[in-house]
Design a protein around this motif. Structure first.
Motif, PDB file in Angstrom:
ATOM      1  N   UNK A  35       0.833  -1.206   0.000  1.00 24.47           N
ATOM      2  CA  UNK A  35       0.000   0.000   0.000  1.00 24.47           C
ATOM      3  C   UNK A  35       0.864   1.250   0.000  1.00 24.47           C
ATOM      4  N   UNK A  36       1.849   1.320   0.905  1.00 23.47           N
ATOM      5  CA  UNK A  36       2.678   2.517   1.014  1.00 23.47           C
ATOM      6  C   UNK A  36       3.506   2.743  -0.242  1.00 23.47           C
ATOM      7  N   UNK A  37       4.106   1.669  -0.794  1.00 25.55           N
ATOM      8  CA  UNK A  37       4.936   1.814  -1.973  1.00 25.55           C
ATOM      9  C   UNK A  37       4.141   2.224  -3.193  1.00 25.55           C
ATOM     10  N   UNK A  42       2.289   6.600  -6.894  1.00 27.42           N
ATOM     11  CA  UNK A  42       1.173   7.317  -7.512  1.00 27.42           C
ATOM     12  C   UNK A  42       1.248   8.812  -7.195  1.00 27.42           C
ATOM     13  N   UNK A  43       1.494   9.151  -5.936  1.00 25.39           N
ATOM     14  CA  UNK A  43       1.535  10.557  -5.529  1.00 25.39           C
ATOM     15  C   UNK A  43       2.713  11.276  -6.184  1.00 25.39           C
ATOM     16  N   UNK A  44       3.874  10.619  -6.230  1.00 23.57           N
ATOM     17  CA  UNK A  44       5.040  11.252  -6.835  1.00 23.57           C
ATOM     18  C   UNK A  44       4.811  11.544  -8.317  1.00 23.57           C
ATOM     19  N   UNK A 278      -5.130  13.856  -6.756  1.00 23.03           N
ATOM     20  CA  UNK A 278      -5.569  14.317  -5.433  1.00 23.03           C
ATOM     21  C   UNK A 278      -6.252  13.230  -4.628  1.00 23.03           C
ATOM     22  N   UNK A 279      -6.464  12.054  -5.217  1.00 27.31           N
ATOM     23  CA  UNK A 279      -6.939  10.915  -4.441  1.00 27.31           C
ATOM     24  C   UNK A 279      -5.859  10.429  -3.487  1.00 27.31           C
ATOM     25  N   UNK A 280      -4.606  10.747  -3.801  1.00 29.79           N
ATOM     26  CA  UNK A 280      -3.455  10.442  -2.943  1.00 29.79           C
ATOM     27  C   UNK A 280      -3.272   8.945  -2.700  1.00 29.79           C
ATOM     28  N   UNK A 281      -3.618   8.164  -3.687  1.00 30.52           N
ATOM     29  CA  UNK A 281      -3.400   6.731  -3.573  1.00 30.52           C
ATOM     30  C   UNK A 281      -4.403   5.965  -4.409  1.00 30.52           C
ATOM     31  N   UNK A 282      -4.032   4.744  -4.795  1.00 29.70           N
ATOM     32  CA  UNK A 282      -4.929   3.891  -5.583  1.00 29.70           C
ATOM     33  C   UNK A 282      -4.871   2.457  -5.078  1.00 29.70           C
ATOM     34  N   UNK A 286     -12.083   1.748  -3.599  1.00 32.97           N
ATOM     35  CA  UNK A 286     -12.694   3.083  -3.570  1.00 32.97           C
ATOM     36  C   UNK A 286     -11.753   4.132  -4.136  1.00 32.97           C
ATOM     37  N   UNK A 287     -10.463   4.029  -3.807  1.00 41.42           N
ATOM     38  CA  UNK A 287      -9.519   5.063  -4.233  1.00 41.42           C
ATOM     39  C   UNK A 287      -9.246   5.000  -5.733  1.00 41.42           C
ATOM     40  N   UNK A 288      -9.082   3.809  -6.311  1.00 49.27           N
ATOM     41  CA  UNK A 288      -8.795   3.791  -7.753  1.00 49.27           C
ATOM     42  C   UNK A 288     -10.038   4.088  -8.573  1.00 49.27           C
TER      43      UNK A 288
END
Length: 520
Positions: A35-37, A42-44, A278-282, A286-288
């Motif tokens: 999840x973190x990686x 994605x954010x970068x 701006x979702x700050x993650x996928x 829900x996020x993707x």
């Protein structure tokens, strides 16, 4: 012989892969599958896309100003990047996202992470963070970079309104305070998890039980930048010759439609990082889904906005106005930035159509008020940003809101069957942005004017900022200065200059002086 060598190299490479299979799998699983990686990656990438938008700003702004001020337009954007980066590093990020649960003033201003001190980065710090923690929940370098790209974007909006006459010194001061104080404070209220106003608040009840929704920044970024631009152009004043003795606007065309168009396409590309990012993650369903919805809406709204402007100008003035269409695209993008994740695609089309009409009529209003805004930043960013914030309170749907913000509040759009709490939050948010940014901008711009450093001397402005301030013109041609209007007319044909003037009554060859032909 070469084939044998190639085969030997391939076999050696394969053997190396097989011997180290476990190590490679571990690397992939740790970085891309965790999840973190995955969220960090994605954010970068999204942050890089947002920063790349400044290449679009550079082309758009350069194409929208007169040829004697191209270097000046580009230099102001460099100031926003350099000064804004240092200001956000020293103070801005701390004020925006440095709030902690035990801070007394956590709802209004952050108090930690000045100059990124205290950001978890050493191994002993990271050991205390759960492996599956999303990279933005703690203070992080990743989140700083993403939010920094937004901060310098808000500042860049202002440059297009004051270009061709503001002094470099005054603009440096403005850019610093914009990115270290004006922008970060409202950013904290709306987007920090300890901020008092936003739907992301985690340490208490949401404002009016709903919280303010501005998914990617129609208000936080574009209204803030647009309102600061409005006050900037009022205090700096119009360019010399922009209005005649009767107060009627005089055309000052930008010099390159090609640059302006290319810049708009670059901005459209970068906007996917702005909105979907701006979702700050996928890493969750829900996020993707939310990020994908934001990307689809970011495509549809500007398309609808551009088509509206195309039809409007064709019906009203009997020709297709390129410049108006380009600004309409940006207007649709600005308006969809707030609701992109929480509305359905059909609503995005409506948002885009109305944004185009707001821009077209807003541009006329700005000129009638005697305000000189070379890139129409006020009508595009301020007025259409206002519409974007308000439209969220009308069209936000229940399921998309829950997917984007969780189930803390189920308030959604007034037109979608909910009550009016979200719409009330959005309306209050609009008033807050206008009040906060106007208060600070008036103080800052008036101070710069009182100090006598807000604007360059008239003779330097008339000569052109490139020559007087930046060492010479942006374009060099041995014969350029020797060709006068008569020779140009001879080269192009008797009717070409007159046609060019007619064509330039709208957006001219760039993005300025829009819709002036409708003033009769």
């Amino acid at each position: 012989m070469s084939n044998i060598s190639s085969e030997a190299v391939w076999l050696a490479f394969r053997d190396e892969i097989l011997r180290n299979k476990t190590r490679y799998e571990e690397l992939v699983n740790t970085f891309f599958m965790s999840k973190a990686g995955g969220d960090t990656c994605f954010i970068l990438v999204a942050g890089f896309l947002v920063f790349f938008m400044h290449a679009g700003f550079a082309m758009l702004t350069a194409g929208s100003v007169r040829v004697k001020n191209v270097k000046n337009a580009l230099f102001l954007l460099l100031i926003d990047w350099a000064v804004g980066s240092i200001a956000y590093y020293l103070f801005g990020y701390a004020f925006a996202f440095g709030g902690e649960e035990n801070d007394v003033a956590r709802g209004f201003i952050g108090q930690h992470f000045f100059a990124l001190s205290g950001i978890p980065s050493l191994r002993k710090d990271l050991e205390a963070i759960p492996k599956e923690a999303s990279p933005y929940l703690q203070g992080s370098y990743t989140y700083w970079l993403f939010e920094w790209s937004f901060a310098i974007t808000a500042a860049a909006i202002v440059s297009g309104s004051v270009v061709e006459r503001v002094s470099v010194e005054a603009y440096c001061i403005f850019s610093f305070f914009m990115t270290c104080w004006i922008y970060p404070i409202f950013e904290h209220w709306a987007w920090s998890r300890t901020g008092w106003f936003g739907a992301l608040k985690k340490d208490g009840p949401l404002f009016l039980g709903s919280g303010y929704i501005d998914f990617a920044g129609s208000g936080v970024v574009h209204m803030v930048g647009g309102i600061a631009a409005l006050w900037g152009t009022i205090f700096v004043g119009p360019r010399i010759g922009r209005f005649d003795i009767d107060g009627k606007p005089v055309s000052m065309p930008g010099h390159s439609a090609s640059l302006a168009t290319t810049g708009t396409f670059v901005l459209m590309f970068g906007w996917y990082g702005f909105n979907a990012g701006s979702m700050l993650g996928i890493s969750s369903s829900d996020s993707y889904i939310t990020a994908s919805r934001a990307a689809v809406n970011t495509t549809l709204a500007p398309a609808a906005s551009m088509l509206t402007a195309m039809l409007y100008t064709r019906i009203r003035w009997d020709y297709y106005d390129l410049g108006a269409s380009l600004n309409a695209i940006l207007s649709g993008l600005v308006a969809i930035t707030a609701p992109c994740a929480v509305i359905e695609p059909w609503a995005a089309v409506i948002v885009g159509v109305i944004a185009s009409l707001i821009y077209l009529h807003g541009s006329k209003l700005i000129l009638r008020l005697g305000i000189d805004d070379p890139l129409d930043a006020v009508s595009v960013h301020c007025l259409c940003g206002t519409w974007g914030v308000f439209s969220t309170g009308l069209f936000a749907a229940e399921d998309p809101r829950i997917q984007a913000y969780g189930t803390i509040s189920k308030d959604y759009g007034a037109f979608m069957g909910s009550g009016g709490n979200l719409l009330a939050c959005q309306t209050i948010g609009i008033l807050l942005i206008w009040g906060w940014v106007s208060f600070n901008s008036v103080i800052l711009w008036s101070l710069l004017k009182c100090l006598g450093i807000i604007r360059v001397p008239a003779e330097e402005e008339m000569a052109g900022m490139d020559t007087s301030k930046h060492g010479g013109p942006a374009y060099h041609s041995e014969n350029f200065e020797d060709i006068n209007n008569e020779e140009l007319q001879e080269l192009r044909g008797a009717d070409s200059l007159e046609f060019s003037r007619k064509d330039n009554l709208g957006m001219d060859n760039g993005m300025s002086n829009n819709l002036e032909h409708s003033r009769s």
